[in-house]
Design a protein around this motif. Structure first.
Motif, PDB file in Angstrom:
ATOM      1  N   LYS A 230       0.961   1.934   3.852  1.00 18.92           N
ATOM      2  CA  LYS A 230       2.408   1.746   4.031  1.00 18.92           C
ATOM      3  C   LYS A 230       2.753   0.289   4.301  1.00 18.92           C
ATOM      4  CE  LYS A 230       6.117   3.075   7.211  1.00 18.92           C
ATOM      5  NZ  LYS A 230       6.423   3.819   8.458  1.00 18.92           N
ATOM      6  N   SER A 231       1.806  -0.435   4.918  1.00 19.89           N
ATOM      7  CA  SER A 231       2.041  -1.826   5.300  1.00 19.89           C
ATOM      8  C   SER A 231       0.850  -2.673   4.875  1.00 19.89           C
ATOM      9  CB  SER A 231       2.217  -1.945   6.815  1.00 19.89           C
ATOM     10  OG  SER A 231       0.997  -1.608   7.469  1.00 19.89           O
ATOM     11  N   ARG A 232       1.055  -3.991   4.893  1.00 20.28           N
ATOM     12  CA  ARG A 232      -0.053  -4.867   4.542  1.00 20.28           C
ATOM     13  C   ARG A 232      -1.194  -4.734   5.545  1.00 20.28           C
ATOM     14  NH1 ARG A 232      -0.778  -8.421   0.831  1.00 20.28           N
ATOM     15  NH2 ARG A 232       1.385  -8.212   0.174  1.00 20.28           N
ATOM     16  N   ALA A 233      -0.897  -4.506   6.811  1.00 17.88           N
ATOM     17  CA  ALA A 233      -1.950  -4.331   7.820  1.00 17.88           C
ATOM     18  C   ALA A 233      -2.819  -3.125   7.480  1.00 17.88           C
ATOM     19  CB  ALA A 233      -1.326  -4.164   9.205  1.00 17.88           C
ATOM     20  N   GLU A 234      -2.205  -2.046   7.013  1.00 24.23           N
ATOM     21  CA  GLU A 234      -2.975  -0.863   6.653  1.00 24.23           C
ATOM     22  C   GLU A 234      -3.794  -1.095   5.389  1.00 24.23           C
ATOM     23  OE1 GLU A 234       0.088   2.061   6.489  1.00 24.23           O
ATOM     24  OE2 GLU A 234       0.066   2.423   8.648  1.00 24.23           O
ATOM     25  N   LEU A 235      -3.242  -1.877   4.460  1.00 24.85           N
ATOM     26  CA  LEU A 235      -4.011  -2.232   3.264  1.00 24.85           C
ATOM     27  C   LEU A 235      -5.219  -3.081   3.643  1.00 24.85           C
ATOM     28  CD1 LEU A 235      -4.207  -2.235   0.150  1.00 24.85           C
ATOM     29  CD2 LEU A 235      -2.851  -4.344   0.174  1.00 24.85           C
TER      30      LEU A 235
END
Length: 625
Positions: free
Chosen positions: A556-561
């Motif tokens: 959902k977010s760049r941190a999760e990617l």
């Protein structure tokens, strides 16, 4: 049938584990993007940089003059394109070798902004509207869009093109489209696309970038034909003069329908872009020195260090300089083909990797340039560091039994040699690994229980890679591996790559600033191990890797990617499916001093052939007017 059943089982296991991973990654990309509203652009994460009324991208010169010619040596290629020769102008299928930059002849629904990591803005499409479930997209096309013969580009053309690619296109086109369930022209300018919900949330970013072809043209002509007849396009350029296998020229379309769009202003400035093909690197360099080629990016360290001493450079007619590299992960690595049983044991792969003495090669062949890669996500936040975070462990734990124990510690590093070219400690460790894997030394070679030698044939296309393979092969021979180098011509090289007909091969691949699940699948997904033309060169088949790709797509977010890709990086490095090689921080280029360009290069691309322009004043000074 047994192989098919195994593949289906792997998919089931991967999807089951992915459900666990997805639970840790709530929501979907575009979750903050409104539905039911016409949008001028899409971004996987966060807001778009450019508002709906933007006039041009910041990295271009909107006042750049049109005209002149660039004789261009392309530094990169896509689909079935080749740097060395070409036998077709059809780049949209796997068959044949086409010239780079055929993509300049086609428009797409949307186009990337090179100063944003994952944003696309409308080109053929004036707007896009997301459905409430985010599995549907309705595009409104620009009514002024035209093919080069003056006929309109309609929603029916777009629907036709995407369905055609899904069924017959190059694997890099068909793979992202396998989730598409519907492509329907509602009317001449309204297109509806629907997906089955199994696609990654960034999947649409791949689909909207695909070249759109004419339905009428490919109804009258075979889509899969290898032909030197230029297909009908709609882009800023069209194919001009062609000498098969030797030269292709792209001519700027003076009445190009999209020349004044915000996404095109300041771009596509040369009247003509010419590409000449040389089978030999030295011949290509000599052409540049003479001025037959105007722009060249240098990939051979020896030439960069010692070859740029010719008269035109000394006289100031040629400029040699470096431009900053992209803020994107860099992947350059060697693959050992695990479709061949001798390479399925990770200890064998690690033994072969130990024979690669990068420190010696850097000193003796690279003139001190290049750094050793440790990751397929080098130069990026996706490269794993330290111990796994709790979030990474949550993704990895369901696969603990499958994964090497090293996955759960510090990320695996490639060993550093003493730089001698024959590091006894590393070669001794390699011999021990081979013995543990069941290979015994008999005379000059190691053999398995059947008495078969451990053979490694290293596939090469040109002399520059042979210089690197030769000392590696000698070290392998020193520990009993029957190593050899096979140099083949460009056509054979592409065929053998596409059909996975090699022992050891090399790949340099641009994964993109925001790697999508579709892009990752090309390299690592189990299904792609059996699809000709894909880049899963090692033949990797791993439920854990498949699940991590799914998790990356659900981010959902760049941190999760970042979390998902760092976990994937740990797995790849522990398994050693790919042996990381080296990377360079900057672009090393030389060009005849007859061009203008924006000094501020965009962070996520180096569009020399489209963003630079011909400077008449400079050209006159060096006799190139």
């Amino acid at each position: 049938m047994r192989r098919q059943a195994l593949l289906h089982r792997r998919n089931f296991l991967a999807l089951g584990a992915a459900a666990t991973a997805a639970a840790l990654l709530p929501g979907r990309a575009f979750a903050g993007t409104p539905t039911g509203v016409k949008l001028h652009g899409l971004s996987a994460f966060g807001d778009l940089k450019y508002k709906a009324d933007f006039t041009h991208f910041d990295y271009v010169n909107v006042d750049a003059p049109k005209g002149g010619q660039m004789n261009f040596a392309p530094p990169n290629a896509t689909l079935n394109q080749s740097f060395l020769t070409f036998n077709t102008l059809n780049s949209l299928v796997l068959k044949g070798e086409s010239p780079p930059r055929t993509e300049l002849c086609f428009d797409s629904l949307m186009t990337s902004a090179l100063d944003e990591p994952d944003a696309v803005y409308g080109l053929l499409a004036e707007s896009v509207t997301l459905s409430p479930d985010r599995n549907g997209f309705r595009f409104t096309l620009r009514p002024q869009a035209r093919f080069h013969d003056g006929t309109p580009v309609t929603a029916d053309d777009v629907a036709f093109a995407l369905k055609l690619y899904k069924e017959q296109g190059h694997p890099n086109l068909s793979n992202p489209l396998r989730y598409m369930t519907e492509a329907v022209a509602i009317d001449a300018v309204t297109l509806k696309l629907a997906f089955n919900g199994e696609q990654s949330a960034q999947n649409i970013l791949s689909v909207v970038a695909m070249p759109i072809v004419s339905k009428a043209y490919y109804t009258a002509n075979a889509f899969d034909a290898s032909t030197m007849t230029p297909p009908l396009g709609s882009g800023a350029y069209k194919v001009g003069r062609v000498v098969a296998g030797q030269t292709v020229e792209y001519e700027r379309v003076a009445d190009y329908w999209g020349r004044d769009l915000a996404v095109n202003r300041g771009l596509n400035n040369f009247d003509r872009i010419r590409i000449d093909f040389y089978l030999d690197r030295q011949a290509a360099f000599e052409a540049f020195k003479k001025g037959d080629t105007h722009f060249r990016e240098e990939f051979t360290s020896r030439v960069w260090a010692t070859g740029y001493d010719f008269p035109a450079l000394k006289d100031g007619k040629v400029v040699k300089r470096e431009f900053s590299g992209e803020k994107s992960p860099d992947m350059q690595a060697f693959a050992l083909n695990q479709r061949r049983p001798q390479f399925r044991d990770a200890r064998v792969r690690r033994a072969i990797a130990n024979c690669f003495d990068f420190e010696w090669i850097r000193r003796a062949l690279f003139f001190g340039s290049y750094e050793r890669s440790q990751s397929n996500f080098e130069r990026s936040d996706y490269k794993a560091e330290g111990l796994p975070s709790p979030q990474e462990l949550a993704l990895l734990e369901p696969f603990r039994e499958e994964l090497p124990p090293e996955t759960f510690g510090e990320p695996v590093m490639q060993p550093a040699s003493d730089g001698s070219g024959h590091d006894r400690k590393m070669l001794g460790a390699a011999s021990k690994l081979l013995a543990e894997a069941g290979w015994k030394r008999v005379g000059n070679f190691v053999v398995n229980e059947k008495g078969e030698r451990l053979q490694v044939e290293m596939l090469a296309e040109d002399d520059s890679i042979i210089r690197i393979f030769t000392p590696w092969a000698e070290n392998m021979k020193a520990i009993g591996i029957d190593a050899s180098i096979r140099q083949v011509d460009s056509t054979q090289y592409e065929q053998r790559q596409s059909n996975f007909d090699f022992d050891l091969n090399m790949l340099h691949w641009s994964i993109g600033a925001t790697p999508t699940a579709d892009g990752l699948e090309i390299l690592y997904d189990s299904r792609m191990a059996k699809v000709p033309g894909q880049r899963n060169y090692p033949g990797t088949e791993s439920p854990a890797i498949d699940a991590l790709i799914v998790a990356a797509g659900k981010a959902k977010s760049r941190a999760e990617l970042v979390t998902a890709l760092r976990a994937l990086d740990r797995v790849l490095r522990a398994r050693l499916d790919w042996i990381p090689s080296w990377y360079l921080a900057n672009h090393r280029v030389a060009y005849w001093d007859m061009f203008g360009f924006p000094e501020q290069k965009p962070d996520f691309g180096f569009p020399v052939e489209t963003a630079w322009w011909f400077d008449k004043g400079k050209a006159a000074k060096i006799g190139k007017a």
